[in-house]
Design a protein around this motif. Structure first.
Motif, PDB file in Angstrom:
ATOM      1  N   LYS A 207      -1.528   0.999   7.714  1.00  0.00           N
ATOM      2  CA  LYS A 207      -0.357   0.532   6.963  1.00  0.00           C
ATOM      3  C   LYS A 207      -0.545  -0.917   6.514  1.00  0.00           C
ATOM      4  N   GLY A 208      -1.146  -1.711   7.379  1.00  0.00           N
ATOM      5  CA  GLY A 208      -1.390  -3.109   7.023  1.00  0.00           C
ATOM      6  C   GLY A 208      -2.369  -3.247   5.878  1.00  0.00           C
ATOM      7  N   ILE A 209      -3.463  -2.497   5.943  1.00  0.00           N
ATOM      8  CA  ILE A 209      -4.457  -2.541   4.870  1.00  0.00           C
ATOM      9  C   ILE A 209      -3.848  -2.065   3.554  1.00  0.00           C
ATOM     10  N   ALA A 210      -3.050  -0.987   3.632  1.00  0.00           N
ATOM     11  CA  ALA A 210      -2.395  -0.475   2.422  1.00  0.00           C
ATOM     12  C   ALA A 210      -1.463  -1.524   1.825  1.00  0.00           C
ATOM     13  N   LEU A 211      -0.718  -2.229   2.674  1.00  0.00           N
ATOM     14  CA  LEU A 211       0.204  -3.271   2.204  1.00  0.00           C
ATOM     15  C   LEU A 211      -0.564  -4.410   1.539  1.00  0.00           C
ATOM     16  N   PHE A 212      -1.655  -4.821   2.163  1.00  0.00           N
ATOM     17  CA  PHE A 212      -2.501  -5.869   1.576  1.00  0.00           C
ATOM     18  C   PHE A 212      -3.003  -5.453   0.196  1.00  0.00           C
ATOM     19  N   LEU A 213      -3.498  -4.229   0.090  1.00  0.00           N
ATOM     20  CA  LEU A 213      -4.059  -3.754  -1.171  1.00  0.00           C
ATOM     21  C   LEU A 213      -2.986  -3.607  -2.251  1.00  0.00           C
ATOM     22  N   ILE A 214      -1.817  -3.148  -1.893  1.00  0.00           N
ATOM     23  CA  ILE A 214      -0.723  -3.007  -2.861  1.00  0.00           C
ATOM     24  C   ILE A 214      -0.353  -4.357  -3.460  1.00  0.00           C
ATOM     25  N   ILE A 215      -0.376  -5.402  -2.633  1.00  0.00           N
ATOM     26  CA  ILE A 215      -0.010  -6.746  -3.088  1.00  0.00           C
ATOM     27  C   ILE A 215      -1.136  -7.395  -3.886  1.00  0.00           C
ATOM     28  N   ALA A 216      -2.342  -7.355  -3.358  1.00  0.00           N
ATOM     29  CA  ALA A 216      -3.427  -8.166  -3.917  1.00  0.00           C
ATOM     30  C   ALA A 216      -4.281  -7.448  -4.952  1.00  0.00           C
ATOM     31  N   LEU A 217      -4.472  -6.129  -4.787  1.00  0.00           N
ATOM     32  CA  LEU A 217      -5.494  -5.444  -5.578  1.00  0.00           C
ATOM     33  C   LEU A 217      -5.169  -5.263  -7.069  1.00  0.00           C
ATOM     34  N   PRO A 218      -3.920  -4.987  -7.451  1.00  0.00           N
ATOM     35  CA  PRO A 218      -3.666  -4.697  -8.880  1.00  0.00           C
ATOM     36  C   PRO A 218      -4.175  -5.772  -9.835  1.00  0.00           C
ATOM     37  N   TRP A 219      -3.932  -7.043  -9.535  1.00  0.00           N
ATOM     38  CA  TRP A 219      -4.409  -8.070 -10.452  1.00  0.00           C
ATOM     39  C   TRP A 219      -5.934  -8.123 -10.483  1.00  0.00           C
ATOM     40  N   TYR A 220      -6.582  -7.990  -9.325  1.00  0.00           N
ATOM     41  CA  TYR A 220      -8.046  -8.034  -9.297  1.00  0.00           C
ATOM     42  C   TYR A 220      -8.637  -6.899 -10.135  1.00  0.00           C
ATOM     43  N   ILE A 221      -8.023  -5.719 -10.065  1.00  0.00           N
ATOM     44  CA  ILE A 221      -8.499  -4.594 -10.876  1.00  0.00           C
ATOM     45  C   ILE A 221      -8.278  -4.890 -12.357  1.00  0.00           C
TER      46      ILE A 221
END
Length: 503
Positions: A207-221
């Motif tokens: 759940k923590g990893i998913a939360l991190f990715l939801i917040i940070a990943l969209p802009w990087y992609i």
């Protein structure tokens, strides 16, 4: 003194140091000018994914600070107040977080003092009203570490998830360092506690990893889709990996670089820092888990960046938060109020003799340095010496320790902002005035030569060409850089000149 009265003084310190002085000086180059110009171009281009500086791709930092600055500028206009406001708000929340956390695990009075020490420290006063990413990053690092420690103590998953979320926002603010500091601190702490099994279980929390990715990943992609390999090379390799491996932009130093930075940067509380360091070994033997956790946090940051190829003064601030908490806890152990005041007394003495030293070395300096000195000399006037003398007298008078803390804190706020205002007259005010001249005279094309002041772009609301000037060009430069050219001076102030190159 009651906690209520101390809170009033804390509020006043935040109000004066973080907000009322936001627009006291023009934007400082290089960093403030670069961040602000990138934000201006973001709004101009309506491109909220990729940042540009003077029309060129800028991969120095992720996107969050630019979004916040753009929002502020959209509300308040393009000015110093708006560009610096996100940092002031972040620093305020950071101070509030220190208060909340210290009160939760220790007591309210220590919490108020810890926050006051943070708000009034020299380096914090600088980044809290600087149009750069560091106040925002430090807030997220502090919040992630507070959440992580509360998870360790209470074993409530919500705190672990909060930590992942704050790390995600930190990653969106300045990249991998937001992950490195909490991850390394937690790893070392769990080694000491002999519980690496729990460490690996926690860092791979789904759940923590998913939360991190939801917040940070969209802009990087989105940025990778927009810029491809240029983004990977520019951000991850150049501005992160290469910063550690080698010196960038001449920002280098020995492994002892951060020792004077910390001693000066934590003024006026350097005595409390020395008290903490002197008692470190003894305190670590006591069963205070946060003292262990916080000390690992600070020491890791200090050592890691001491061995980094690129060194900048603000890097070590990532480890300051626990120091402010320790100061709030242990300043009561300072028996001699004079020792508490001594670092600021010495600093004032240095400031008092600085004009005489500057005047004595003036003839031996190159022209550019002479221009800087001559620009600020008029401000070393009667008011300057009366101000320093008044502060010095207050520091030498005996007060209760709590009153002396307040005097020290507000004295630091005054000195920081007053001296910063004087320093700004060396180049930043001339750059702003040069931009005003260009706008008033409707000059549409400028060549920037041997000077790197992106704040000029912000104030002039234009891009510049960076190249050698040619006949007929209007150029902004340093007077010393134009010696081999024949030119007509259009504007000259301090270290800045605008000239038209003649045949």
């Amino acid at each position: 003194m009651s906690e209520k009265n101390l809170k009033i003084f804390l509020f006043l310190a935040i109000l004066i140091n973080f907000y009322l002085t936001l627009a006291l000086t023009p934007l400082f180059n290089l960093d403030e000018g670069a961040f602000s110009e990138a934000t201006r171009e973001m709004l101009l281009n309506h491109d909220f994914i990729t940042t540009y500086l003077n029309g060129n791709l800028r991969f120095d930092k992720p996107i969050l600070i630019y979004w916040l600055q753009a929002l502020s500028v959209s509300i308040f206009g393009l000015n110093e107040f708006a560009l610096r406001l996100p940092s002031a708000v972040a620093a305020t929340l950071w101070a509030g977080g220190i208060y909340w956390f210290t009160k939760k695990i220790y007591d309210e009075k220590s919490a108020v003092f810890s926050a006051f020490f943070m708000v009034t420290a020299l380096q914090i006063g600088l980044i809290a009203k600087a149009a750069i990413a560091d106040a925002l990053l430090n807030m997220f690092i502090a919040f992630s570490m507070f959440s992580l420690f509360l998870y360790i103590k209470e074993q409530k998953e919500k705190y672990l998830l909060f930590s992942f979320a704050f790390i995600g926002f930190g990653f969106l603010t300045k990249g991998p360092v937001a992950v490195l500091v909490p991850l390394a601190t937690y790893f070392i702490y769990m080694i000491v506690k002999k519980d690496l099994k729990s460490f690996f279980k926690d860092i791979f929390n789904i759940k923590g990893i998913a939360l991190f990715l939801i917040i940070a990943l969209p802009w990087y992609i989105a940025e990778y889709m927009a810029q491809g390999q240029k983004f990977i090379d520019g951000f991850f390799l150049k501005h992160n990996l290469h910063r550690f491996e080698s010196s960038m932009e001449k920002h280098k130093g020995s492994i002892f670089y951060f020792i004077p930075v910390i001693l000066i940067g934590l003024l006026p509380w350097t005595s409390l820092l020395i008290k903490y360091l002197a008692n470190l070994k003894a305190k670590l033997k006591q069963k205070d888990d946060f003292f262990l956790f916080g000390s690992i946090w600070f020491i890791f940051v200090f050592l890691f960046f001491s061995f980094s190829g690129t060194k900048l003064p603000h890097y070590v601030i990532y480890g300051y938060t626990p120091l402010f908490i320790f100061m709030g806890l242990y300043f009561k152990e300072i028996k001699n109020e004079f020792l508490l005041s001594l670092p600021l007394i010495l600093f004032i003495v240095v400031l008092a003799v600085l004009p005489s030293v500057a005047a004595s070395i003036l003839p031996k300096q190159k022209e550019s340095v002479q221009n800087i000195i001559l620009s600020v000399m008029p401000y070393f006037n009667t008011f300057y010496y009366l101000s320093l003398g008044t502060v010095l007298a207050l520091l030498l008078i005996r007060f209760t320790k709590e009153k002396k803390v307040l005097i020290l804190g507000f004295s630091m706020i005054f000195i920081l902002n007053y001296v910063g205002w004087i320093y700004a007259h060396a180049r930043e005010f001339p750059v702003k005035h040069a931009a005003k001249y260009v706008k008033e005279h409707k000059i549409n094309k400028i060549v920037m030569y041997h000077i790197n002041t992106p704040s000029f772009n912000v104030y002039a609301k234009m891009l510049v060409e960076k190249r050698k000037p040619k006949s007929g060009d209007v150029v902004i430069s340093k007077p010393s850089a134009l010696k081999k050219y024949k030119y007509k001076t259009l504007f000259k102030e301090g270290t800045v000149i605008i000239a038209k190159i003649e045949k």
